[in-house]
Motif scaffolding. Structure first.
Motif, PDB file in Angstrom:
ATOM      1  N   THR A  89       0.813  -1.211   0.000  1.00  0.00           N
ATOM      2  CA  THR A  89       0.000   0.000   0.000  1.00  0.00           C
ATOM      3  C   THR A  89       0.847   1.261   0.000  1.00  0.00           C
ATOM      4  O   THR A  89       0.337   2.345  -0.286  1.00  0.00           O
ATOM      5  CB  THR A  89      -0.923   0.012   1.225  1.00  0.00           C
ATOM      6  OG1 THR A  89      -0.145  -0.219   2.410  1.00  0.00           O
ATOM      7  CG2 THR A  89      -1.996  -1.058   1.105  1.00  0.00           C
ATOM      8  N   SER A  90       2.125   1.164   0.323  1.00  0.00           N
ATOM      9  CA  SER A  90       2.996   2.345   0.343  1.00  0.00           C
ATOM     10  C   SER A  90       3.666   2.608  -0.995  1.00  0.00           C
ATOM     11  O   SER A  90       4.347   3.616  -1.153  1.00  0.00           O
ATOM     12  CB  SER A  90       4.075   2.170   1.418  1.00  0.00           C
ATOM     13  OG  SER A  90       5.003   1.156   1.048  1.00  0.00           O
ATOM     14  N   LEU A  91       3.476   1.713  -1.963  1.00  0.00           N
ATOM     15  CA  LEU A  91       4.156   1.840  -3.250  1.00  0.00           C
ATOM     16  C   LEU A  91       3.324   2.644  -4.232  1.00  0.00           C
ATOM     17  O   LEU A  91       2.105   2.762  -4.097  1.00  0.00           O
ATOM     18  CB  LEU A  91       4.446   0.446  -3.822  1.00  0.00           C
ATOM     19  CG  LEU A  91       5.190  -0.524  -2.889  1.00  0.00           C
ATOM     20  CD1 LEU A  91       5.394  -1.862  -3.589  1.00  0.00           C
ATOM     21  CD2 LEU A  91       6.517   0.064  -2.449  1.00  0.00           C
ATOM     22  N   THR A  92       3.996   3.200  -5.237  1.00  0.00           N
ATOM     23  CA  THR A  92       3.335   3.975  -6.279  1.00  0.00           C
ATOM     24  C   THR A  92       3.756   3.441  -7.652  1.00  0.00           C
ATOM     25  O   THR A  92       4.386   2.393  -7.762  1.00  0.00           O
ATOM     26  CB  THR A  92       3.700   5.462  -6.177  1.00  0.00           C
ATOM     27  OG1 THR A  92       5.097   5.617  -6.462  1.00  0.00           O
ATOM     28  CG2 THR A  92       3.419   6.003  -4.788  1.00  0.00           C
ATOM     29  N   VAL A  93       3.435   4.209  -8.675  1.00  0.00           N
ATOM     30  CA  VAL A  93       3.795   3.810 -10.040  1.00  0.00           C
ATOM     31  C   VAL A  93       5.292   3.874 -10.278  1.00  0.00           C
ATOM     32  O   VAL A  93       5.772   3.451 -11.340  1.00  0.00           O
ATOM     33  CB  VAL A  93       3.062   4.705 -11.063  1.00  0.00           C
ATOM     34  CG1 VAL A  93       1.561   4.472 -11.020  1.00  0.00           C
ATOM     35  CG2 VAL A  93       3.370   6.179 -10.811  1.00  0.00           C
ATOM     36  N   LEU A  94       6.040   4.401  -9.331  1.00  0.00           N
ATOM     37  CA  LEU A  94       7.494   4.381  -9.453  1.00  0.00           C
ATOM     38  C   LEU A  94       8.071   3.011  -9.114  1.00  0.00           C
ATOM     39  O   LEU A  94       9.233   2.739  -9.419  1.00  0.00           O
ATOM     40  CB  LEU A  94       8.115   5.435  -8.524  1.00  0.00           C
ATOM     41  CG  LEU A  94       7.718   6.887  -8.777  1.00  0.00           C
ATOM     42  CD1 LEU A  94       8.369   7.792  -7.745  1.00  0.00           C
ATOM     43  CD2 LEU A  94       8.116   7.322 -10.181  1.00  0.00           C
ATOM     44  N   ASN A  95       7.274   2.172  -8.464  1.00  0.00           N
ATOM     45  CA  ASN A  95       7.734   0.849  -8.052  1.00  0.00           C
ATOM     46  C   ASN A  95       7.117  -0.225  -8.937  1.00  0.00           C
ATOM     47  O   ASN A  95       6.000  -0.081  -9.416  1.00  0.00           O
ATOM     48  CB  ASN A  95       7.350   0.583  -6.600  1.00  0.00           C
ATOM     49  CG  ASN A  95       7.767   1.710  -5.660  1.00  0.00           C
ATOM     50  OD1 ASN A  95       6.954   2.543  -5.308  1.00  0.00           O
ATOM     51  ND2 ASN A  95       9.019   1.721  -5.262  1.00  0.00           N
ATOM     52  N   GLU A 109      -6.522  -1.152  -4.286  1.00  0.00           N
ATOM     53  CA  GLU A 109      -5.762  -0.568  -3.191  1.00  0.00           C
ATOM     54  C   GLU A 109      -4.304  -0.331  -3.576  1.00  0.00           C
ATOM     55  O   GLU A 109      -3.622   0.468  -2.930  1.00  0.00           O
ATOM     56  CB  GLU A 109      -5.816  -1.485  -1.967  1.00  0.00           C
ATOM     57  CG  GLU A 109      -7.170  -1.583  -1.296  1.00  0.00           C
ATOM     58  CD  GLU A 109      -7.480  -0.373  -0.431  1.00  0.00           C
ATOM     59  OE1 GLU A 109      -6.533   0.351  -0.061  1.00  0.00           O
ATOM     60  OE2 GLU A 109      -8.664  -0.151  -0.141  1.00  0.00           O
ATOM     61  N   PHE A 110      -3.827  -1.019  -4.599  1.00  0.00           N
ATOM     62  CA  PHE A 110      -2.416  -0.969  -4.958  1.00  0.00           C
ATOM     63  C   PHE A 110      -2.217  -0.151  -6.230  1.00  0.00           C
ATOM     64  O   PHE A 110      -2.985  -0.269  -7.194  1.00  0.00           O
ATOM     65  CB  PHE A 110      -1.871  -2.389  -5.152  1.00  0.00           C
ATOM     66  CG  PHE A 110      -2.159  -3.301  -3.985  1.00  0.00           C
ATOM     67  CD1 PHE A 110      -1.991  -2.856  -2.688  1.00  0.00           C
ATOM     68  CD2 PHE A 110      -2.595  -4.599  -4.190  1.00  0.00           C
ATOM     69  CE1 PHE A 110      -2.253  -3.687  -1.611  1.00  0.00           C
ATOM     70  CE2 PHE A 110      -2.856  -5.441  -3.123  1.00  0.00           C
ATOM     71  CZ  PHE A 110      -2.683  -4.984  -1.830  1.00  0.00           C
ATOM     72  N   LEU A 111      -1.148   0.643  -6.240  1.00  0.00           N
ATOM     73  CA  LEU A 111      -0.849   1.525  -7.366  1.00  0.00           C
ATOM     74  C   LEU A 111       0.399   1.114  -8.136  1.00  0.00           C
ATOM     75  O   LEU A 111       0.694   1.713  -9.172  1.00  0.00           O
ATOM     76  CB  LEU A 111      -0.671   2.966  -6.853  1.00  0.00           C
ATOM     77  CG  LEU A 111      -1.834   3.562  -6.056  1.00  0.00           C
ATOM     78  CD1 LEU A 111      -1.471   4.965  -5.574  1.00  0.00           C
ATOM     79  CD2 LEU A 111      -3.105   3.600  -6.881  1.00  0.00           C
ATOM     80  N   PHE A 112       1.128   0.129  -7.665  1.00  0.00           N
ATOM     81  CA  PHE A 112       2.405  -0.216  -8.261  1.00  0.00           C
ATOM     82  C   PHE A 112       2.238  -0.890  -9.628  1.00  0.00           C
ATOM     83  O   PHE A 112       1.151  -1.351  -9.988  1.00  0.00           O
ATOM     84  CB  PHE A 112       3.196  -1.141  -7.333  1.00  0.00           C
ATOM     85  CG  PHE A 112       2.429  -2.354  -6.885  1.00  0.00           C
ATOM     86  CD1 PHE A 112       2.296  -3.462  -7.699  1.00  0.00           C
ATOM     87  CD2 PHE A 112       1.836  -2.392  -5.628  1.00  0.00           C
ATOM     88  CE1 PHE A 112       1.597  -4.584  -7.300  1.00  0.00           C
ATOM     89  CE2 PHE A 112       1.131  -3.514  -5.207  1.00  0.00           C
ATOM     90  CZ  PHE A 112       1.009  -4.604  -6.036  1.00  0.00           C
ATOM     91  N   ALA A 324       1.683  10.502  -2.016  1.00  0.00           N
ATOM     92  CA  ALA A 324       0.857   9.296  -2.155  1.00  0.00           C
ATOM     93  C   ALA A 324       1.623   8.044  -1.802  1.00  0.00           C
ATOM     94  O   ALA A 324       1.034   6.999  -1.596  1.00  0.00           O
ATOM     95  CB  ALA A 324       0.331   9.177  -3.589  1.00  0.00           C
ATOM     96  N   GLN A 325       2.947   8.129  -1.696  1.00  0.00           N
ATOM     97  CA  GLN A 325       3.719   6.953  -1.371  1.00  0.00           C
ATOM     98  C   GLN A 325       3.713   6.620   0.109  1.00  0.00           C
ATOM     99  O   GLN A 325       4.165   5.586   0.508  1.00  0.00           O
ATOM    100  CB  GLN A 325       5.168   7.165  -1.785  1.00  0.00           C
ATOM    101  CG  GLN A 325       5.421   6.495  -3.093  1.00  0.00           C
ATOM    102  CD  GLN A 325       6.850   6.496  -3.424  1.00  0.00           C
ATOM    103  OE1 GLN A 325       7.163   6.716  -4.554  1.00  0.00           O
ATOM    104  NE2 GLN A 325       7.735   6.267  -2.524  1.00  0.00           N
ATOM    105  N   ALA A 326       3.238   7.526   0.951  1.00  0.00           N
ATOM    106  CA  ALA A 326       3.233   7.256   2.372  1.00  0.00           C
ATOM    107  C   ALA A 326       2.319   6.079   2.677  1.00  0.00           C
ATOM    108  O   ALA A 326       1.343   5.855   1.982  1.00  0.00           O
ATOM    109  CB  ALA A 326       2.771   8.492   3.135  1.00  0.00           C
TER     110      ALA A 326
END
Length: 451
Positions: A89-95, A109-112, A324-326
């Motif tokens: 849940t702490s990850l974004t599209v950078l991961n 819930e996940f953006l990665f 948003a990465q928090a």
């Protein structure tokens, strides 16, 4: 041997098991800090397996990167457990996360970004070949294996992606297989459904042969553009692992533990074991011998993430991440906090209205028409208009914010309110959290007079 060296005792297996729990307590803080570091790495891998605790099946999960290893134990294998872990849940599209084909990874819930294990795809194709002698599965498996070997050869030479002609050739062949074999499998299944309708209730239900159902499952999966991109993302970026085998290998100690001990006492005991293994494996990945890391933990001086310089090894510094990465626990706090880069610009408009009443009364009212001992300054008055001076203040009345004398107001010893500061004279913010995430920076505290 290590226990004997540390404690000068001849110990039993039960005593060692107890010390494993003690080590988990000593390294719990280390594991907690690791959770906030995963978002600073581009590639993350995760997987889980089943272990036993008190006669019941529980989930033992691993998150790894090149320099991090984090293990957790959960009572159930579900979405709630993944969210409670606080990693995905702490990850974004950078991961980009490498995982097995589990649809729970595609939850909203996940953006990665995703990368699926190609080894599992090859196993599924091999089953079709062995069980049903599928020619197309055999050809696709051979073609994919040759591309993986090509990838490994080029990676050793320093290249970071396959040539476009090879990728285009593979995509063309895959499209042809999907178009022809999908229609064939669907037609075979429709034939059996038609036979079922013709027979009605006079005979037992005739299910479509598993041969066509198994093929159609794989074909539909590869026809999904999201799954297809996740399976073959490594072709365009060799930083992405082809398989998730590294995470599966990290479970060897737990599988050995199951073979020897049979099970953990409870989920809590498994969690202590996971904390200890997170500490040992992370230290080992960063050049610290397991014996040294264990000895330091028992001596009261455990290795810390700061000592391992894990932030220095990250390829996505925390300062460059959006709020948003928090993690979920910090998301609400980050939402109410001002965005990065905007905290220095927002205080500027306030002095324009508060400046005229700063030195005229101890408690200035927010409205310009408030009644005080000294008349409030007219916000549209010209610079040449005389300003009445309060009798209690021998100092000259400060000019309007546009006048050059405004910066002197903070130096007045008789000011009883918050001095007016222009953006150029604002003191540097010292309350910012130098932690890993810049998205949860606290607001500037300038509501009271300087002490």
């Amino acid at each position: 041997a290590l226990i004997k060296q540390l404690f000068k005792l001849k110990v039993s297996q039960g005593w060692i098991a107890k010390m494993n729990t003690v080590l988990g307590d000593l390294t719990e803080e280390f594991s907690t800090k690791l959770k906030f570091l995963f978002r600073c790495f581009t590639i993350i891998q995760w997987d889980d397996t089943v272990v036993f605790a008190n006669g019941k099946q529980i989930t033992y999960r691993a998150y790894i990167t090149q320099f991090l290893s984090l293990f957790v134990a959960r009572e159930k294998k579900d979405l709630a457990g993944l969210i409670d872990d606080g990693i995905l849940t702490s990850l974004t599209v950078l991961n980009r996360v490498v995982h097995d084909h589990n649809t729970i990874n595609y939850n909203e819930e996940f953006l990665f970004l995703h990368a699926e294990c190609c080894q599992h795809l090859l196993r599924d194709l091999e089953k079709l070949v062995v069980n049903y002698n599928c020619a197309w599965a055999k050809g696709l498996s051979a073609h994919l294996s040759s591309l993986i070997n090509e990838r490994n050869t080029r990676f050793e030479k320093g290249e970071m992606n396959l040539p476009e002609p090879l990728i285009a050739e593979f995509n063309q062949k895959l499209d042809e297989i999907l178009a022809s074999q999908s229609s064939l499998a669907e037609s075979k299944i429709r034939e059996h459904e038609q036979r079922q309708r013709e027979l009605g209730n006079t005979s037992s239900r005739i299910f479509p042969p598993e041969k066509w159902q198994a093929q159609l499952r794989i074909l539909r999966r590869l026809s999904n553009p999201i799954y297809r991109e996740a399976y073959f993302a490594w072709m365009k970026d060799f930083h992405i692992p082809v398989t998730n085998n590294a995470t599966e290998r990290s479970f060897r100690n737990e599988k050995t533990h199951m073979n020897v001990s049979g099970q953990f006492d409870s989920v809590k005991t498994a969690s202590k074991h996971a904390s200890a293994m997170s500490y040992i494996k992370t230290c080992e990945k960063n050049g610290v011998d397991p014996r040294e890391s264990i000895a330091r933990a028992f001596s009261g001086n455990p290795v810390t993430p700061e000592e391992l310089d894990l932030m220095g090894k990250a390829d996505l510094p925390a300062a460059g991440h959006p709020p948003a990465q928090a993690p979920k626990a910090e998301a609400a706090k980050a939402a109410s906090a001002p965005k990065a880069g905007a905290t220095k610009a927002t205080p500027a408009p306030k002095p324009a209205q508060e400046a005229p009443s700063v030195k005229t009364a101890p408690a200035p009212a927010p409205a310009p028409a408030s009644t005080t001992k000294g008349p409030a300054a007219d916000p549209v008055a010209k610079p040449s208009d005389p300003q009445p001076q309060p009798q209690t203040d021998p100092q000259p009345q400060p000019a309007l914010p546009s006048a050059p004398a405004a910066p002197k107001s903070p130096a007045s010893p008789q000011s009883t309110s918050n001095p007016v500061k222009s953006p150029e004279t604002q003191p540097p913010q010292t309350g910012a959290d130098p932690g890993l995430s810049s998205g949860s920076a606290p607001e500037t505290k300038n509501s009271g007079p300087p002490s």
